[in-house]
Design a protein around this motif. Structure first.
Motif, PDB file in Angstrom:
ATOM      1  N   ASP A  32       4.816   9.235  17.017  1.00  0.00           N
ATOM      2  CA  ASP A  32       4.336   9.415  18.380  1.00  0.00           C
ATOM      3  C   ASP A  32       2.875   9.045  18.515  1.00  0.00           C
ATOM      4  N   ASP A  33       2.107   9.288  17.471  1.00  0.00           N
ATOM      5  CA  ASP A  33       0.700   8.912  17.509  1.00  0.00           C
ATOM      6  C   ASP A  33       0.197   8.728  16.087  1.00  0.00           C
ATOM      7  N   PHE A  34      -0.966   8.154  15.967  1.00  0.00           N
ATOM      8  CA  PHE A  34      -1.522   7.809  14.667  1.00  0.00           C
ATOM      9  C   PHE A  34      -2.981   8.215  14.667  1.00  0.00           C
ATOM     10  N   ASP A  35      -3.350   9.130  13.807  1.00  0.00           N
ATOM     11  CA  ASP A  35      -4.713   9.628  13.742  1.00  0.00           C
ATOM     12  C   ASP A  35      -5.359   9.132  12.466  1.00  0.00           C
ATOM     13  N   TYR A  36      -6.441   8.399  12.585  1.00  0.00           N
ATOM     14  CA  TYR A  36      -7.112   7.773  11.443  1.00  0.00           C
ATOM     15  C   TYR A  36      -7.468   8.781  10.358  1.00  0.00           C
ATOM     16  N   ASP A  37      -8.035   9.897  10.727  1.00  0.00           N
ATOM     17  CA  ASP A  37      -8.493  10.869   9.741  1.00  0.00           C
ATOM     18  C   ASP A  37      -7.330  11.511   8.987  1.00  0.00           C
ATOM     19  N   ASP A  38      -6.242  11.808   9.681  1.00  0.00           N
ATOM     20  CA  ASP A  38      -5.115  12.478   9.056  1.00  0.00           C
ATOM     21  C   ASP A  38      -4.294  11.556   8.169  1.00  0.00           C
ATOM     22  N   ASP A  39      -4.241  10.283   8.502  1.00  0.00           N
ATOM     23  CA  ASP A  39      -3.349   9.373   7.807  1.00  0.00           C
ATOM     24  C   ASP A  39      -3.734   9.122   6.367  1.00  0.00           C
ATOM     25  N   PHE A  40      -4.972   9.312   6.017  1.00  0.00           N
ATOM     26  CA  PHE A  40      -5.374   9.044   4.649  1.00  0.00           C
ATOM     27  C   PHE A  40      -5.719  10.329   3.902  1.00  0.00           C
ATOM     28  N   ALA A  41      -5.278  11.446   4.425  1.00  0.00           N
ATOM     29  CA  ALA A  41      -5.482  12.711   3.739  1.00  0.00           C
ATOM     30  C   ALA A  41      -4.668  12.774   2.453  1.00  0.00           C
ATOM     31  N   TYR A  42      -3.673  11.906   2.339  1.00  0.00           N
ATOM     32  CA  TYR A  42      -2.843  11.881   1.146  1.00  0.00           C
ATOM     33  C   TYR A  42      -3.491  11.127  -0.008  1.00  0.00           C
ATOM     34  N   SER A  43      -4.686  10.628   0.154  1.00  0.00           N
ATOM     35  CA  SER A  43      -5.299   9.756  -0.851  1.00  0.00           C
ATOM     36  C   SER A  43      -5.657  10.475  -2.153  1.00  0.00           C
ATOM     37  N   ASP A  44      -5.403  11.762  -2.250  1.00  0.00           N
ATOM     38  CA  ASP A  44      -5.701  12.500  -3.472  1.00  0.00           C
ATOM     39  C   ASP A  44      -4.532  12.543  -4.456  1.00  0.00           C
ATOM     40  N   PHE A  45      -3.440  11.853  -4.167  1.00  0.00           N
ATOM     41  CA  PHE A  45      -2.294  11.907  -5.065  1.00  0.00           C
ATOM     42  C   PHE A  45      -2.441  10.943  -6.238  1.00  0.00           C
ATOM     43  N   ASP A  46      -1.549  11.090  -7.209  1.00  0.00           N
ATOM     44  CA  ASP A  46      -1.580  10.242  -8.406  1.00  0.00           C
ATOM     45  C   ASP A  46      -1.114   8.835  -8.099  1.00  0.00           C
ATOM     46  N   ASP A  47      -1.539   7.878  -8.941  1.00  0.00           N
ATOM     47  CA  ASP A  47      -1.136   6.481  -8.777  1.00  0.00           C
ATOM     48  C   ASP A  47       0.377   6.306  -8.881  1.00  0.00           C
ATOM     49  N   GLU A  48       1.053   7.165  -9.635  1.00  0.00           N
ATOM     50  CA  GLU A  48       2.504   7.077  -9.756  1.00  0.00           C
ATOM     51  C   GLU A  48       3.165   7.194  -8.390  1.00  0.00           C
ATOM     52  N   ASP A  49       2.673   8.111  -7.590  1.00  0.00           N
ATOM     53  CA  ASP A  49       3.248   8.328  -6.265  1.00  0.00           C
ATOM     54  C   ASP A  49       2.993   7.154  -5.330  1.00  0.00           C
ATOM     55  N   GLU A  50       1.958   6.390  -5.600  1.00  0.00           N
ATOM     56  CA  GLU A  50       1.601   5.278  -4.738  1.00  0.00           C
ATOM     57  C   GLU A  50       2.704   4.229  -4.688  1.00  0.00           C
ATOM     58  N   ASP A  51       3.424   4.068  -5.770  1.00  0.00           N
ATOM     59  CA  ASP A  51       4.471   3.063  -5.832  1.00  0.00           C
ATOM     60  C   ASP A  51       5.754   3.510  -5.134  1.00  0.00           C
ATOM     61  N   ASP A  52       5.807   4.736  -4.716  1.00  0.00           N
ATOM     62  CA  ASP A  52       7.009   5.278  -4.114  1.00  0.00           C
ATOM     63  C   ASP A  52       6.939   5.156  -2.601  1.00  0.00           C
ATOM     64  N   ASP A  53       7.440   4.002  -2.047  1.00  0.00           N
ATOM     65  CA  ASP A  53       7.465   3.868  -0.603  1.00  0.00           C
ATOM     66  C   ASP A  53       8.897   3.981  -0.094  1.00  0.00           C
ATOM     67  N   PHE A  54       9.678   4.808  -0.752  1.00  0.00           N
ATOM     68  CA  PHE A  54      11.047   5.028  -0.345  1.00  0.00           C
ATOM     69  C   PHE A  54      11.081   5.484   1.106  1.00  0.00           C
ATOM     70  N   GLY A  55      11.883   4.800   1.882  1.00  0.00           N
ATOM     71  CA  GLY A  55      12.024   5.169   3.273  1.00  0.00           C
ATOM     72  C   GLY A  55      10.961   4.591   4.185  1.00  0.00           C
ATOM     73  N   MET A  56       9.998   3.867   3.651  1.00  0.00           N
ATOM     74  CA  MET A  56       8.935   3.295   4.468  1.00  0.00           C
ATOM     75  C   MET A  56       9.359   1.899   4.933  1.00  0.00           C
ATOM     76  N   THR A  57       9.227   1.648   6.213  1.00  0.00           N
ATOM     77  CA  THR A  57       9.577   0.331   6.731  1.00  0.00           C
ATOM     78  C   THR A  57       8.492  -0.678   6.375  1.00  0.00           C
ATOM     79  N   PHE A  58       8.841  -1.951   6.438  1.00  0.00           N
ATOM     80  CA  PHE A  58       7.865  -3.011   6.191  1.00  0.00           C
ATOM     81  C   PHE A  58       6.688  -2.859   7.140  1.00  0.00           C
ATOM     82  N   GLU A  59       6.982  -2.585   8.410  1.00  0.00           N
ATOM     83  CA  GLU A  59       5.930  -2.473   9.423  1.00  0.00           C
ATOM     84  C   GLU A  59       4.981  -1.321   9.125  1.00  0.00           C
ATOM     85  N   GLU A  60       5.533  -0.185   8.734  1.00  0.00           N
ATOM     86  CA  GLU A  60       4.689   0.959   8.409  1.00  0.00           C
ATOM     87  C   GLU A  60       3.831   0.667   7.185  1.00  0.00           C
TER      88      GLU A  60
END
Length: 129
Positions: free
Chosen positions: A3-31
């Motif tokens: 419904d909306d996209f907030d710049y500050d909230d969208d990158f709050a996940y940047s503290d996760f491990d690199d292993e998780d970065e490769d997991d884009d299960f369920g993410m569309t190409f556009e996203e």
């Protein structure tokens, strides 16, 4: 669906491990593409804002950017969000060559929404030293 996209909230996940970065299960190409564009933009601003004061104005503009497109599926939402973000920062290109370079390099990635096979911008940051 977003419904909306907030710049500050969208990158709050940047503290996760690199292993998780490769997991884009369920993410569309556009996203995935939109998040990559936002990440490159954010990282570029963080890396170069001390050297180029005009980027502080860009950072403020990007932080203030919000998209509200209710009932829009990912295939339409993310290209629209990228286009609106681009239009939002375009007036700042007159302020500095660095912002113009960032804008131009972003456009290369944004073109991939129309043609997934398009080359895109190869760098990890939208500015070069």
């Amino acid at each position: 669906m977003r419904d909306d996209f907030d710049y500050d909230d969208d990158f709050a996940y940047s503290d996760f491990d690199d292993e998780d970065e490769d997991d884009d299960f369920g993410m569309t190409f556009e996203e995935d593409l939109y998040l990559m564009i936002r990440e490159k933009l954010r990282d570029t601003i963080q890396e170069y804002k001390a050297q180029h004061p005009a980027l502080k104005k860009l950072e403020s503009a990007v932080s203030a950017f919000k998209v509200n497109a209710k009932n829009t599926d990912d295939s339409k939402f993310y290209p629209l969000a990228a286009k609106l973000l681009s239009e939002h920062i375009k007036p700042l290109t007159q302020d500095s060559e660095e912002i113009q370079e960032i804008y131009d390099n972003m456009q290369t990635d944004i073109a991939r929404f129309k043609n997934q096979r398009a080359h895109g911008y190869e760098g990890e940051l939208y500015l070069t030293d």
